[in-house]
Structure formats: C-alpha cells, structure tokens
Design a protein around this motif. Structure first.
Motif, PDB file in Angstrom:
ATOM      1  N   CYS A 135      51.394  40.115  50.488  1.00  0.00           N
ATOM      2  CA  CYS A 135      50.116  39.398  50.185  1.00  0.00           C
ATOM      3  C   CYS A 135      49.773  39.941  48.759  1.00  0.00           C
ATOM      4  CB  CYS A 135      49.393  39.786  51.097  1.00  0.00           C
ATOM      5  SG  CYS A 135      48.178  41.344  51.408  1.00  0.00           S
ATOM      6  N   ILE A 136      49.647  40.667  48.625  1.00  0.00           N
ATOM      7  CA  ILE A 136      49.383  41.211  47.435  1.00  0.00           C
ATOM      8  C   ILE A 136      49.553  40.192  46.396  1.00  0.00           C
ATOM      9  CG2 ILE A 136      51.165  42.613  47.039  1.00  0.00           C
ATOM     10  CD1 ILE A 136      49.517  45.042  45.106  1.00  0.00           C
ATOM     11  N   TRP A 137      50.374  39.694  46.235  1.00  0.00           N
ATOM     12  CA  TRP A 137      50.960  38.535  44.815  1.00  0.00           C
ATOM     13  C   TRP A 137      50.038  37.316  44.774  1.00  0.00           C
ATOM     14  CZ3 TRP A 137      53.033  41.734  41.654  1.00  0.00           C
ATOM     15  CH2 TRP A 137      53.912  42.746  42.602  1.00  0.00           C
ATOM     16  N   GLU A 138      49.428  37.195  46.180  1.00  0.00           N
ATOM     17  CA  GLU A 138      48.293  36.156  46.048  1.00  0.00           C
ATOM     18  C   GLU A 138      47.142  36.344  45.870  1.00  0.00           C
ATOM     19  OE1 GLU A 138      49.047  34.912  50.534  1.00  0.00           O
ATOM     20  OE2 GLU A 138      51.270  34.355  49.936  1.00  0.00           O
ATOM     21  N   HIS A 139      46.914  37.608  45.733  1.00  0.00           N
ATOM     22  CA  HIS A 139      45.521  37.947  45.518  1.00  0.00           C
ATOM     23  C   HIS A 139      45.111  38.766  44.077  1.00  0.00           C
ATOM     24  CE1 HIS A 139      44.444  36.571  49.327  1.00  0.00           C
ATOM     25  NE2 HIS A 139      45.308  37.304  49.784  1.00  0.00           N
ATOM     26  N   ASP A 140      44.700  38.014  42.714  1.00  0.00           N
ATOM     27  CA  ASP A 140      44.512  38.505  41.618  1.00  0.00           C
ATOM     28  C   ASP A 140      43.847  40.120  42.111  1.00  0.00           C
ATOM     29  OD1 ASP A 140      46.631  37.245  41.192  1.00  0.00           O
ATOM     30  OD2 ASP A 140      44.607  35.860  40.369  1.00  0.00           O
ATOM     31  N   VAL A 141      42.796  39.722  42.530  1.00  0.00           N
ATOM     32  CA  VAL A 141      41.623  40.630  42.287  1.00  0.00           C
ATOM     33  C   VAL A 141      42.232  41.882  43.087  1.00  0.00           C
ATOM     34  CG1 VAL A 141      39.135  40.943  43.679  1.00  0.00           C
ATOM     35  CG2 VAL A 141      39.799  39.215  42.516  1.00  0.00           C
ATOM     36  N   LEU A 142      43.023  42.290  43.928  1.00  0.00           N
ATOM     37  CA  LEU A 142      43.840  43.018  45.104  1.00  0.00           C
ATOM     38  C   LEU A 142      45.115  44.230  44.191  1.00  0.00           C
ATOM     39  CD1 LEU A 142      44.149  44.450  47.399  1.00  0.00           C
ATOM     40  CD2 LEU A 142      45.913  42.531  48.316  1.00  0.00           C
ATOM     41  N   ARG A 143      45.137  43.249  42.673  1.00  0.00           N
ATOM     42  CA  ARG A 143      46.666  43.145  42.538  1.00  0.00           C
ATOM     43  C   ARG A 143      45.701  43.942  41.225  1.00  0.00           C
ATOM     44  NH1 ARG A 143      50.355  38.522  40.826  1.00  0.00           N
ATOM     45  NH2 ARG A 143      47.703  38.066  40.650  1.00  0.00           N
ATOM     46  N   LYS A 166      42.584  45.689  41.599  1.00  0.00           N
ATOM     47  CA  LYS A 166      42.328  47.179  42.245  1.00  0.00           C
ATOM     48  C   LYS A 166      43.614  48.595  42.982  1.00  0.00           C
ATOM     49  CE  LYS A 166      38.287  45.668  44.088  1.00  0.00           C
ATOM     50  NZ  LYS A 166      37.130  46.806  43.926  1.00  0.00           N
TER      51      LYS A 166
END
Length: 69
Positions: free
Chosen positions: A30-38, A40
């Motif tokens: 899922c990390i590759w779909e969420h720029d903010v998470l990546r 952080k």
C-alpha cells in the motif's frame, strides 16, 4: 602470513544456497499508492538510521560517487 596465525578448519562444508527473501509483489504494497505515507516513512528512516541520513545528504551532492563516474 596469516597461515601461521589461523587454525585449519576441521571440516569444509559444501555451500548450499538458501533464499532469504520472498519475491516482492509491489502491487500489493500500500505504500506505493500513498505519497504522504511514503514521505513520512522516508523522513523516519532519515531521522533514525545513519545510513539513510548519509544517503540523503550525499545523493545529488558533489560527494555522490554515481555522479562522478
């Protein structure tokens, strides 16, 4: 030189390949779909691990070995 310092091995074992990492499926991460998470996670890695902090400072600078080659 070291031959006089080291002991002989008692036995020589044959090399056996053991895979340690399963093949990745990036579409299920899922990390590759969420720029903010990546971002952080990137900030966390830089703040808590010296290796990533060094890379962050070095890459793209005059110290970057990949750029000078």
């Amino acid at each position: 030189f070291m031959e006089t310092k080291l002991q002989k091995r008692r036995f020589v074992a044959d090399y056996v390949f053991r895979s340690s990492n399963r093949p990745r499926n990036r579409t299920s991460e899922c990390i590759w779909e969420h720029d903010v998470l990546r971002e952080k996670i990137r900030e966390f890695m830089i703040a808590n691990f010296d290796y990533h902090n060094y890379c962050s400072r070095c890459l793209g600078s005059s110290d970057d070995l990949l750029l000078s080659s």
